[in-house]
Every structure is written in C-alpha cells, then in structure tokens.
Design a protein around this motif. Structure first.
Motif, PDB file in Angstrom:
ATOM      1  N   ASP A   1       0.838  -1.199   0.000  1.00 21.92           N
ATOM      2  CA  ASP A   1       0.000   0.000   0.000  1.00 21.92           C
ATOM      3  C   ASP A   1       0.879   1.257   0.000  1.00 21.92           C
ATOM      4  OD1 ASP A   1      -2.456   1.320  -0.012  1.00 21.92           O
ATOM      5  OD2 ASP A   1      -2.490   1.509   2.178  1.00 21.92           O
ATOM      6  N   THR A   2       2.025   1.192  -0.694  1.00 18.10           N
ATOM      7  CA  THR A   2       2.940   2.327  -0.744  1.00 18.10           C
ATOM      8  C   THR A   2       3.292   2.651  -2.191  1.00 18.10           C
ATOM      9  OG1 THR A   2       5.130   1.248  -0.783  1.00 18.10           O
ATOM     10  CG2 THR A   2       3.985   1.337   1.340  1.00 18.10           C
ATOM     11  N   HIS A   3       4.000   3.764  -2.363  1.00 19.81           N
ATOM     12  CA  HIS A   3       4.396   4.233  -3.677  1.00 19.81           C
ATOM     13  C   HIS A   3       5.695   3.615  -4.158  1.00 19.81           C
ATOM     14  CE1 HIS A   3       6.658   6.609  -0.791  1.00 19.81           C
ATOM     15  NE2 HIS A   3       7.518   6.933  -1.758  1.00 19.81           N
ATOM     16  N   MET A   4       6.291   2.722  -3.363  1.00 23.75           N
ATOM     17  CA  MET A   4       7.577   2.119  -3.713  1.00 23.75           C
ATOM     18  C   MET A   4       7.480   0.608  -3.722  1.00 23.75           C
ATOM     19  SD  MET A   4      10.753   4.236  -2.066  1.00 23.75           S
ATOM     20  CE  MET A   4      11.875   3.153  -2.966  1.00 23.75           C
ATOM     21  N   TRP A   5       8.372  -0.012  -4.485  1.00 28.17           N
ATOM     22  CA  TRP A   5       8.465  -1.465  -4.503  1.00 28.17           C
ATOM     23  C   TRP A   5       9.285  -1.935  -3.303  1.00 28.17           C
ATOM     24  CZ3 TRP A   5      13.046  -4.419  -5.587  1.00 28.17           C
ATOM     25  CH2 TRP A   5      14.190  -3.634  -5.737  1.00 28.17           C
ATOM     26  N   HIS A   6       9.064  -3.180  -2.889  1.00 21.54           N
ATOM     27  CA  HIS A   6       9.758  -3.732  -1.718  1.00 21.54           C
ATOM     28  C   HIS A   6      10.213  -5.156  -2.000  1.00 21.54           C
ATOM     29  CE1 HIS A   6       8.404  -0.356   0.754  1.00 21.54           C
ATOM     30  NE2 HIS A   6       7.201  -0.538   0.247  1.00 21.54           N
ATOM     31  N   PRO A   7      11.534  -5.418  -1.912  1.00 20.41           N
ATOM     32  CA  PRO A   7      12.019  -6.801  -1.988  1.00 20.41           C
ATOM     33  C   PRO A   7      11.923  -7.453  -0.603  1.00 20.41           C
ATOM     34  CG  PRO A   7      13.878  -5.279  -1.946  1.00 20.41           C
ATOM     35  CD  PRO A   7      12.638  -4.445  -1.871  1.00 20.41           C
ATOM     36  N   MET A   8      10.896  -8.259  -0.399  1.00 23.28           N
ATOM     37  CA  MET A   8      10.631  -8.841   0.919  1.00 23.28           C
ATOM     38  C   MET A   8      11.358 -10.174   1.073  1.00 23.28           C
ATOM     39  SD  MET A   8       8.836  -6.571   2.457  1.00 23.28           S
ATOM     40  CE  MET A   8       8.379  -7.523   3.918  1.00 23.28           C
ATOM     41  N   HIS A   9      12.092 -10.293   2.181  1.00 20.54           N
ATOM     42  CA  HIS A   9      12.938 -11.464   2.426  1.00 20.54           C
ATOM     43  C   HIS A   9      12.538 -12.142   3.726  1.00 20.54           C
ATOM     44  CE1 HIS A   9      16.361 -14.069   2.919  1.00 20.54           C
ATOM     45  NE2 HIS A   9      16.835 -13.389   3.952  1.00 20.54           N
ATOM     46  N   LEU A  10      12.430 -13.481   3.682  1.00 16.19           N
ATOM     47  CA  LEU A  10      12.112 -14.288   4.866  1.00 16.19           C
ATOM     48  C   LEU A  10      13.334 -15.104   5.241  1.00 16.19           C
ATOM     49  CD1 LEU A  10      10.139 -15.484   6.963  1.00 16.19           C
ATOM     50  CD2 LEU A  10       9.409 -17.113   5.181  1.00 16.19           C
ATOM     51  N   HIS A  11      13.741 -15.019   6.497  1.00 11.54           N
ATOM     52  CA  HIS A  11      14.868 -15.793   6.998  1.00 11.54           C
ATOM     53  C   HIS A  11      14.469 -17.244   7.245  1.00 11.54           C
ATOM     54  CE1 HIS A  11      17.620 -12.368   8.686  1.00 11.54           C
ATOM     55  NE2 HIS A  11      16.878 -11.913   7.683  1.00 11.54           N
ATOM     56  N   GLY A  12      15.430 -18.145   7.089  1.00 12.57           N
ATOM     57  CA  GLY A  12      15.266 -19.527   7.530  1.00 12.57           C
ATOM     58  C   GLY A  12      14.369 -20.402   6.685  1.00 12.57           C
ATOM     59  N   HIS A  13      13.800 -19.889   5.620  1.00 11.87           N
ATOM     60  CA  HIS A  13      12.836 -20.626   4.798  1.00 11.87           C
ATOM     61  C   HIS A  13      12.970 -20.196   3.335  1.00 11.87           C
ATOM     62  CE1 HIS A  13      11.111 -20.452   8.845  1.00 11.87           C
ATOM     63  NE2 HIS A  13      10.381 -21.522   8.555  1.00 11.87           N
ATOM     64  N   THR A  14      12.458 -21.032   2.461  1.00  9.53           N
ATOM     65  CA  THR A  14      12.080 -20.560   1.138  1.00  9.53           C
ATOM     66  C   THR A  14      10.565 -20.661   1.053  1.00  9.53           C
ATOM     67  OG1 THR A  14      12.269 -22.738   0.118  1.00  9.53           O
ATOM     68  CG2 THR A  14      14.224 -21.334   0.075  1.00  9.53           C
ATOM     69  N   PHE A  15      10.001 -19.944   0.090  1.00  5.75           N
ATOM     70  CA  PHE A  15       8.555 -19.987  -0.117  1.00  5.75           C
ATOM     71  C   PHE A  15       8.289 -20.165  -1.603  1.00  5.75           C
ATOM     72  CE2 PHE A  15       9.908 -15.492   0.638  1.00  5.75           C
ATOM     73  CZ  PHE A  15       9.814 -15.005  -0.655  1.00  5.75           C
ATOM     74  N   GLN A  16       7.051 -20.449  -1.940  1.00  4.77           N
ATOM     75  CA  GLN A  16       6.677 -20.534  -3.347  1.00  4.77           C
ATOM     76  C   GLN A  16       5.829 -19.325  -3.707  1.00  4.77           C
ATOM     77  OE1 GLN A  16       5.104 -24.273  -4.701  1.00  4.77           O
ATOM     78  NE2 GLN A  16       5.320 -23.695  -6.845  1.00  4.77           N
ATOM     79  N   VAL A  17       6.309 -18.564  -4.689  1.00  5.94           N
ATOM     80  CA  VAL A  17       5.544 -17.421  -5.185  1.00  5.94           C
ATOM     81  C   VAL A  17       4.415 -17.964  -6.041  1.00  5.94           C
ATOM     82  CG1 VAL A  17       5.634 -15.274  -6.495  1.00  5.94           C
ATOM     83  CG2 VAL A  17       7.632 -16.008  -5.169  1.00  5.94           C
ATOM     84  N   ARG A  18       3.167 -17.628  -5.702  1.00  6.92           N
ATOM     85  CA  ARG A  18       2.013 -18.191  -6.399  1.00  6.92           C
ATOM     86  C   ARG A  18       1.619 -17.282  -7.558  1.00  6.92           C
ATOM     87  NH1 ARG A  18       2.019 -23.471  -5.774  1.00  6.92           N
ATOM     88  NH2 ARG A  18       1.622 -24.153  -3.632  1.00  6.92           N
ATOM     89  N   THR A  19       2.204 -17.570  -8.717  1.00  5.65           N
ATOM     90  CA  THR A  19       1.807 -16.844  -9.925  1.00  5.65           C
ATOM     91  C   THR A  19       0.538 -17.445 -10.527  1.00  5.65           C
ATOM     92  OG1 THR A  19       3.309 -18.240 -11.205  1.00  5.65           O
ATOM     93  CG2 THR A  19       4.143 -16.112 -10.438  1.00  5.65           C
TER      94      THR A  19
END
Length: 473
Positions: free
Chosen positions: A392-410
């Motif tokens: 909900d902002t005017h900028m992009w954000h590279p969000m990082h999670l420690h200790g895990h990988t996740f699956q991006v649901r395209t």
C-alpha cells in the motif's frame, strides 16, 4: 557428460584477486580444526580507479567466497575487529535459528574484539550470500558469496562465474549512516523512477555501481573460450538498487531462482532486486562481450567483460546493449521443479506494507507496526500458510524471509521457489510458506533504508517466547 571447471569466487577477474589466489587464501584462513576464520575489520580497498576506506571481511571486496557441498557443514569463526558490534547473516540458507545472525533475535551482536563461531548444515544447493545484519553495515563491504554445490549436479555446464552486484558510496560520499540520516530531512528525488519497478526506484543515487568490487572504468573480466557453456551466479548485494542484467550478444537461460532450480526459461534480460539471486546458462560466442547491469531507474550501470577471444575489442561500458530492451523475465515465466512444489495452504494471512511520516522521517510499517514492536505471524510446525503481501505504498519492496524458502504463487498451483520477492507499488503477491524450521525468524524489506526505518517483522512458531524480542536493525 559436460566438463566441470569449478572456480572459487571471481574467475580470472583481471585486476582483482586471481581465482587461484582466492582458493589459496580460503585454505590459509582455515585453522587446524577446519574452521574458517572470517575477520571483519576496517580496510582500504580498490574499486578500480579509486581507493576507499571501508569495512570488509578479510580486507577483500566482496568478501571471500565460501564454498560448501549440500548436506555438509560450514564452520566459520567471526573475528570482530570493527569498532562496532556485528553479526553474519547467511542469506537464503535454511539454517538453525541460533546461527542466523539476526541481532537481538537469534543472537546478541558480537562485540568489538570478540569472536563468534557459526556452525551450520547447508541443506540445499544453490547460490547464496552472507552479510552483516547490523544497521547499515552491509552497505559497506561486509558481504560475500556463499556457493553450495550439488554433489549430484544435474545441470550440464563447463565453467561458472560468480557475479556480485552492489551500489557503492562508502568513503566517497560519506558513509551509509550519513545517507540514512539525510533521508529524514531531504526531499525525495522524483527523477528516481522506473516503469519496470512501478514508479519510484530507490532513495539514493550512488557514485559507483560494482561487479565483484570493480567499477565500470576498470571492470572485472571473466575469461573463457568460444562454445563454452557457462553458468553465471548473479547476486544482488546492494542496499537500494535493483539491476537489469543482460549479456551482450547472448540470451540467458534461467535455471535457478534464489538457489532453487526452476524449469529453464530463456529471456534477454532479468531484473534482480536486492537480496535476489538468479543463475543462468549461456553458450558463449567468440569475442568480448559486455555483461551489463543497469541500475534500474538511476541512470547508472555496473559493468564487466566476458572475454573468449584474446584479440577481440573490449566493449565500452557506455555502449548499447540491445538485450536490455528485449524480453524481460517475469515471475509468471517461472515454475519450480515438481519436487519443489509446495502443497496447498490451509490458511491465509495478509501483511500490508505501509508508509507514514514519523517524527524522525519516513516510517515503513508492516500491518501498522515497526521493528521495535514487530508484527508477528504465528505458524505451527508442519503447516503451510499463504501470506498475501499487499503493498500500500508508492515504492516497490524486496521482501525477504529468513530460515525458509517460499513458493511465489503466480497461478493457484504454480510459481518459483524463492526467499526474496519483489512486491510492486499498490500490488499484491501471494507466497506460500511451509513451516519446517522452528524458531523466531525475521521477515523484512531488503531495501536497507526501509529495513532501518521499521519494515521488519517476525515469523514465529507457536506461542511467542516469554522474553520480548527487541530486534536490533
């Protein structure tokens, strides 16, 4: 069976530490116990045409490449010769929580003059990196590549290169901490804009953009031969800059996302956000070619040369690379291998990425909460949850999670496995997380300014610990 010419760190990077020397220095740094010593200290480093004072690991920029084999153990002794506390975070590794290097959460920062022993198993092969997780320290020289090899590598290639991208200001325009303080009082530069990133591209113009610690004026050169099938491991270690990467005269076959294999997809260029890594393979032609990493929305460029013929003319860092304007990789193009698909989630949580003006400048909360009183997403071991990231902002954000990988649901069942995902302004993206690594884990924006201004929360297992964590960021 393809030839495998493994090279540690920078492969024959002209003007920097030669590959053979890099291997030797790694061996020399290991003690009798086999534990590698990693010394964080003030250092004077050459960026090519300019020498600067900074903080670095073992006096090298980037720090020494650490190599391991999947399923093996990494043993590193951090020696803190800095004038400030520090830690080492092993970015992307599904690590034991007490080895994660998250200050105030998984460990106390290592004080000046003290040491800390990191010992952990590396479960997954792939391209990773390590960096300080204290304040703005990683925007100095405190980062390096961590390469985990697959003992049963299915990807056929002849040669590999590690490419570490960075934006650099330390020792040129003050320090990273100076820039952070200035952001509280300086109006935003509206010319920092990129349609690829949905609007505002970053906060700062950097005087230099680097490939393996070298400027475009005296670039890193990767030496090879015609018709060699080369694997490039690209790491974005920058604080505030996404890079659009292309290799002049070649197309890129993407094979890995943040360390995990994907179904190969061939494109001309790929945008790499801070904290992201991409592996690609190419069959090299005869000549000398520009490896260009445009600082997205900033009119700067990091640049290296890939040379397969000695007599070929060296490309100019100011030359045109048409591939940068051609087919660009999108998350929708990527699919994890079948073995790495996650099962459907049992519940959904929404995390809103926000912005507000605070008393000391910009604040970037998660669900309205800053790092000093963080959002905590509870999970239970064994479950899979869907996290909807709503920017909900005017900028992009590279969000990082420690200790895990996740699956991006395209799609409902598809998408790549990652640990860092770019969320565009006023957009939503869904990630599925399988809770298989108990602990309290940082979840934050990898724009270092946003992280320092509050955009950091937690993924925690079960009930919150009795001791309230105050994350040092």
């Amino acid at each position: 069976m393809s030839r495998r010419l493994f090279v540690s760190g920078v492969f024959a990077a002209l003007g920097t530490v030669p590959a053979a020397a890099a291997v030797a220095s790694e061996g020399a740094a290991a003690g009798a116990s086999g534990r590698r010593v990693l010394r964080a200290a003030p250092a004077v480093v050459s960026l090519g045409g300019r020498t600067v004072s900074t903080w670095a690991y073992d006096g090298l920029l980037p720090g020494p490449t650490i190599r391991a084999t999947a399923g093996g153990t990494v043993r590193v002794r951090l020696v803190n010769d800095l004038p400030a506390p520090t830690t080492v975070h092993w970015h992307g590794i599904r690590i034991a929580a007490n080895m994660d290097g998250a200050p105030g959460l998984s460990q106390r920062p290592t004080q000046p003059g003290r040491t800390f022993d990191y010992t952990f198993t590396v479960p997954d092969p792939g391209t990773y990196f390590y960096h300080s997780h204290v304040g703005m320290q990683s925007d100095r020289g405190l980062y390096g590549a961590l390469i985990v090899e697959d003992p049963h590598e299915p990807l056929g290639y002849d040669q590999e290169f590690t490419v570490v991208l960075d934006d650099w200001q330390d020792g040129v325009n003050g320090t990273p901490d100076d820039t952070l303080r200035a952001l509280s009082t300086t109006p935003h530069d509206d010319t920092l804009s990129s349609h690829v990133l949905g609007g505002t591209s970053g906060h700062a113009r950097y005087p230099y953009y680097l490939v393996n610690g070298r400027t475009a004026d005296e670039p890193t050169t990767f030496m090879s031969r015609p018709r060699v099938r080369a694997r490039f491991r690209v790491i974005n270690a920058a604080a505030d800059t996404a890079f659009r990467v292309a290799l002049g005269g070649h197309r890129l076959t993407i094979t890995h996302t943040d360390g995990f294999p994907c179904k190969p997809v061939t494109v001309d260029t790929v945008v790499v956000g801070m904290g992201e890594r991409y592996d690609f393979v190419v069959t090299l032609d005869a000549g000398a070619f520009p490896l260009m990493a445009m600082a997205e929305g900033k009119s700067g460029r990091a640049f290296a040369v890939v040379r397969t013929t000695n007599g070929a003319r060296t490309p100019s860092p100011d030359g045109d690379v048409p591939e940068l304007q051609r087919q660009q990789l999108a998350y929708q193009d990527l699919q994890a291998r079948r073995a790495h698909q996650l099962r459907p989630p049992t519940r959904t949580e929404t995390v809103t990425l926000g912005w507000r003006q605070g008393t000391n400048g910009s604040e970037w909360p998660l669900n309205g909460r800053l790092a000093d009183d963080p959002l905590r997403l509870r999970v239970d071991r064994g479950e899979t949850i869907r996290i909807v990231l709503h920017n909900d902002t005017h900028m992009w954000h590279p969000m990082h999670l420690h200790g895990h990988t996740f699956q991006v649901r395209t799609t409902e069942r598809g998408g790549p496995r990652k640990d860092t995902v770019n969320v565009m302004p006023y957009k939503r993206i869904s990630i599925d997380v399988h809770a298989d690594n108990p602990g309290e884990w940082m979840f934050h924006c990898h724009n270092l300014y946003h992280q320092e201004q509050g955009m950091m929360g937690l993924l925690g297992y079960g009930k919150p610990p009795r001791r309230r964590h105050v994350m040092s960021h």
